[in-house]
Design a protein around this motif. Structure first.
Motif, PDB file in Angstrom:
ATOM      1  N   ILE A 148       0.805  -1.185  -0.133  1.00  0.00           N
ATOM      2  CA  ILE A 148      -0.007  -0.127   0.030  1.00  0.00           C
ATOM      3  C   ILE A 148       0.916   1.354   0.136  1.00  0.00           C
ATOM      4  CG2 ILE A 148      -1.531   1.404   1.426  1.00  0.00           C
ATOM      5  CD1 ILE A 148      -2.788  -1.669   2.395  1.00  0.00           C
ATOM      6  N   ALA A 149       1.830   1.418   0.874  1.00  0.00           N
ATOM      7  CA  ALA A 149       2.891   2.433   0.848  1.00  0.00           C
ATOM      8  C   ALA A 149       3.342   2.600  -0.569  1.00  0.00           C
ATOM      9  CB  ALA A 149       3.990   2.127   1.910  1.00  0.00           C
ATOM     10  N   LYS A 150       3.861   1.440  -1.292  1.00  0.00           N
ATOM     11  CA  LYS A 150       4.703   1.442  -2.510  1.00  0.00           C
ATOM     12  C   LYS A 150       3.529   2.239  -3.511  1.00  0.00           C
ATOM     13  CE  LYS A 150       6.944  -1.611  -5.701  1.00  0.00           C
ATOM     14  NZ  LYS A 150       7.214  -3.117  -5.874  1.00  0.00           N
ATOM     15  N   GLU A 151       2.467   1.648  -3.469  1.00  0.00           N
ATOM     16  CA  GLU A 151       1.377   1.936  -4.486  1.00  0.00           C
ATOM     17  C   GLU A 151       1.110   3.462  -4.205  1.00  0.00           C
ATOM     18  OE1 GLU A 151      -1.607   2.081  -7.533  1.00  0.00           O
ATOM     19  OE2 GLU A 151      -0.116   0.490  -6.933  1.00  0.00           O
ATOM     20  N   GLY A 152       0.802   3.914  -2.984  1.00  0.00           N
ATOM     21  CA  GLY A 152       0.338   5.400  -2.646  1.00  0.00           C
ATOM     22  C   GLY A 152       1.869   6.243  -2.799  1.00  0.00           C
ATOM     23  N   GLU A 153       2.916   5.822  -2.920  1.00  0.00           N
ATOM     24  CA  GLU A 153       4.267   6.598  -3.051  1.00  0.00           C
ATOM     25  C   GLU A 153       4.519   7.103  -1.662  1.00  0.00           C
ATOM     26  OE1 GLU A 153       3.669   9.296  -6.377  1.00  0.00           O
ATOM     27  OE2 GLU A 153       4.102   7.609  -8.212  1.00  0.00           O
ATOM     28  N   LEU A 154       4.367   6.361  -0.691  1.00  0.00           N
ATOM     29  CA  LEU A 154       4.441   6.932   0.703  1.00  0.00           C
ATOM     30  C   LEU A 154       5.551   5.884   1.240  1.00  0.00           C
ATOM     31  CD1 LEU A 154       0.645   7.231   1.571  1.00  0.00           C
ATOM     32  CD2 LEU A 154       2.389   9.166   1.277  1.00  0.00           C
ATOM     33  N   SER A 155       6.010   6.385   2.442  1.00  0.00           N
ATOM     34  CA  SER A 155       7.000   5.618   3.318  1.00  0.00           C
ATOM     35  C   SER A 155       6.320   4.690   4.164  1.00  0.00           C
ATOM     36  CB  SER A 155       7.814   6.280   4.215  1.00  0.00           C
ATOM     37  OG  SER A 155       7.128   6.832   5.194  1.00  0.00           O
ATOM     38  N   LEU A 156       6.542   3.355   4.413  1.00  0.00           N
ATOM     39  CA  LEU A 156       5.677   2.355   5.217  1.00  0.00           C
ATOM     40  C   LEU A 156       5.585   3.103   6.553  1.00  0.00           C
ATOM     41  CD1 LEU A 156       4.831  -0.392   5.851  1.00  0.00           C
ATOM     42  CD2 LEU A 156       7.114  -1.220   6.328  1.00  0.00           C
ATOM     43  N   GLY A 157       6.561   3.878   7.039  1.00  0.00           N
ATOM     44  CA  GLY A 157       6.266   4.426   8.231  1.00  0.00           C
ATOM     45  C   GLY A 157       4.996   5.578   8.258  1.00  0.00           C
ATOM     46  N   SER A 158       5.044   6.172   7.448  1.00  0.00           N
ATOM     47  CA  SER A 158       3.578   7.117   7.377  1.00  0.00           C
ATOM     48  C   SER A 158       2.407   6.262   7.181  1.00  0.00           C
ATOM     49  CB  SER A 158       3.844   7.942   5.987  1.00  0.00           C
ATOM     50  OG  SER A 158       3.697   7.342   4.965  1.00  0.00           O
ATOM     51  N   VAL A 159       2.472   5.158   6.412  1.00  0.00           N
ATOM     52  CA  VAL A 159       1.148   4.475   6.404  1.00  0.00           C
ATOM     53  C   VAL A 159       0.711   3.672   7.919  1.00  0.00           C
ATOM     54  CG1 VAL A 159       0.178   2.264   5.679  1.00  0.00           C
ATOM     55  CG2 VAL A 159       1.448   3.738   3.876  1.00  0.00           C
ATOM     56  N   GLN A 160       1.892   3.310   8.761  1.00  0.00           N
ATOM     57  CA  GLN A 160       1.795   2.682   9.810  1.00  0.00           C
ATOM     58  C   GLN A 160       1.499   3.805  10.860  1.00  0.00           C
ATOM     59  OE1 GLN A 160       5.566   0.719   9.880  1.00  0.00           O
ATOM     60  NE2 GLN A 160       4.816  -1.251   9.779  1.00  0.00           N
ATOM     61  N   TYR A 161       2.010   4.912  10.685  1.00  0.00           N
ATOM     62  CA  TYR A 161       1.396   5.977  11.558  1.00  0.00           C
ATOM     63  C   TYR A 161      -0.169   6.150  11.631  1.00  0.00           C
ATOM     64  CZ  TYR A 161       0.664  10.645  13.350  1.00  0.00           C
ATOM     65  OH  TYR A 161       0.422  11.801  14.115  1.00  0.00           O
ATOM     66  N   PHE A 162      -0.732   5.971  10.407  1.00  0.00           N
ATOM     67  CA  PHE A 162      -2.151   6.150  10.610  1.00  0.00           C
ATOM     68  C   PHE A 162      -3.093   4.933  10.830  1.00  0.00           C
ATOM     69  CE2 PHE A 162      -0.596   9.773   7.825  1.00  0.00           C
ATOM     70  CZ  PHE A 162      -1.637  10.750   8.588  1.00  0.00           C
ATOM     71  N   PHE A 163      -2.208   3.705  10.335  1.00  0.00           N
ATOM     72  CA  PHE A 163      -2.973   2.104  10.393  1.00  0.00           C
ATOM     73  C   PHE A 163      -1.573   1.166  10.924  1.00  0.00           C
ATOM     74  CE2 PHE A 163      -4.766   4.532   6.748  1.00  0.00           C
ATOM     75  CZ  PHE A 163      -6.221   4.780   7.315  1.00  0.00           C
ATOM     76  N   PRO A 164      -1.604   1.247  12.269  1.00  0.00           N
ATOM     77  CA  PRO A 164      -0.583   0.397  12.629  1.00  0.00           C
ATOM     78  C   PRO A 164      -0.835  -1.072  12.460  1.00  0.00           C
ATOM     79  CG  PRO A 164      -1.486   1.744  14.513  1.00  0.00           C
ATOM     80  CD  PRO A 164      -2.386   2.162  13.203  1.00  0.00           C
ATOM     81  N   LYS A 165      -1.994  -1.566  12.369  1.00  0.00           N
ATOM     82  CA  LYS A 165      -2.157  -3.015  12.016  1.00  0.00           C
ATOM     83  C   LYS A 165      -2.903  -3.161  10.402  1.00  0.00           C
ATOM     84  CE  LYS A 165      -4.439  -4.145  15.443  1.00  0.00           C
ATOM     85  NZ  LYS A 165      -4.764  -3.061  16.335  1.00  0.00           N
TER      86      LYS A 165
END
Length: 198
Positions: A35-52
């Motif tokens: 999801i991070a890759k598709e959204g051109e975001l870091s994994l950390g930024s995705v996990q910040y909003f959605f830890p699981k």
């Protein structure tokens, strides 16, 4: 000065990336990393909003639910009761106007199937059916009150049958997208409602 992040906008960006992955590759591929890759975001930024993983699934289903409610409110604001309004209301469940609408149907169907195997999602899955069942009851009452249904009907049974029909139509329109455009879906809905009204 660093740019301030709009949290709602970032969440939408993440969910839209997840929708694209699920639509094209299925739930198995919708990992936080992908999801991070598709959204051109870091994994950390995705996990910040959605830890699981489950956090993003639940949020995504709420997004689809909210979009459905917004569409229903717009249709309800159209001051036209009776048969055509019933058709418009049901078409809010079976959408085929845009690629985004088709994607939502596809994701809703895939989520429903996935949710049957995961008790943590049963409540959300059941809520969607309850909403559609209540919509079916409202439509049948509207048709009856406007004189389109002449004979008394069992609202519970008829609403259940209408819900089964509409869910089947969603399934068909997802699996056989090339056979179901907006006009075909409208024709099928009208044919079903005419049987109820006779």
């Amino acid at each position: 000065m660093p740019k301030k992040i709009d949290h709602a906008e970032r969440k939408d960006q993440i969910v839209d990336a997840m929708f694209r992955i699920i639509h094209h590759s299925g739930f198995e591929q919708a990992t936080l990393r992908e999801i991070a890759k598709e959204g051109e975001l870091s994994l950390g930024s995705v996990q910040y909003f959605f830890p699981k993983q489950s956090d993003i699934y639940m949020f995504a289903m709420d997004v689809i639910y909210q979009r459905f409610e917004e569409r229903m409110q717009k249709v309800a604001q159209v001051n036209q009761g009776g048969f055509e309004n019933a058709v418009r209301m049901l078409k809010q469940i079976v959408q085929a106007n845009t690629e985004e609408e088709r994607m939502e149907n596809d994701i809703w169907m895939k989520f429903s199937i996935m949710a049957t195997m995961n008790p943590g999602y049963h409540a959300t899955k059941d809520r969607f059916r309850e909403v559609n069942l209540n919509l079916a009851k409202d439509i049948l009452r509207m048709l009856y009150n406007n004189g389109y249904i002449h004979n008394p009907i069992n609202v519970e049974d008829s609403a259940n049958s209408l819900t089964i029909f509409i869910h089947g139509l969603v399934f068909e329109s997802v699996i056989y997208a090339n056979l179901y455009n907006n006009q075909v879906i409208e024709k099928e809905i009208k044919a079903y409602l005419r049987k109820i009204c006779n």
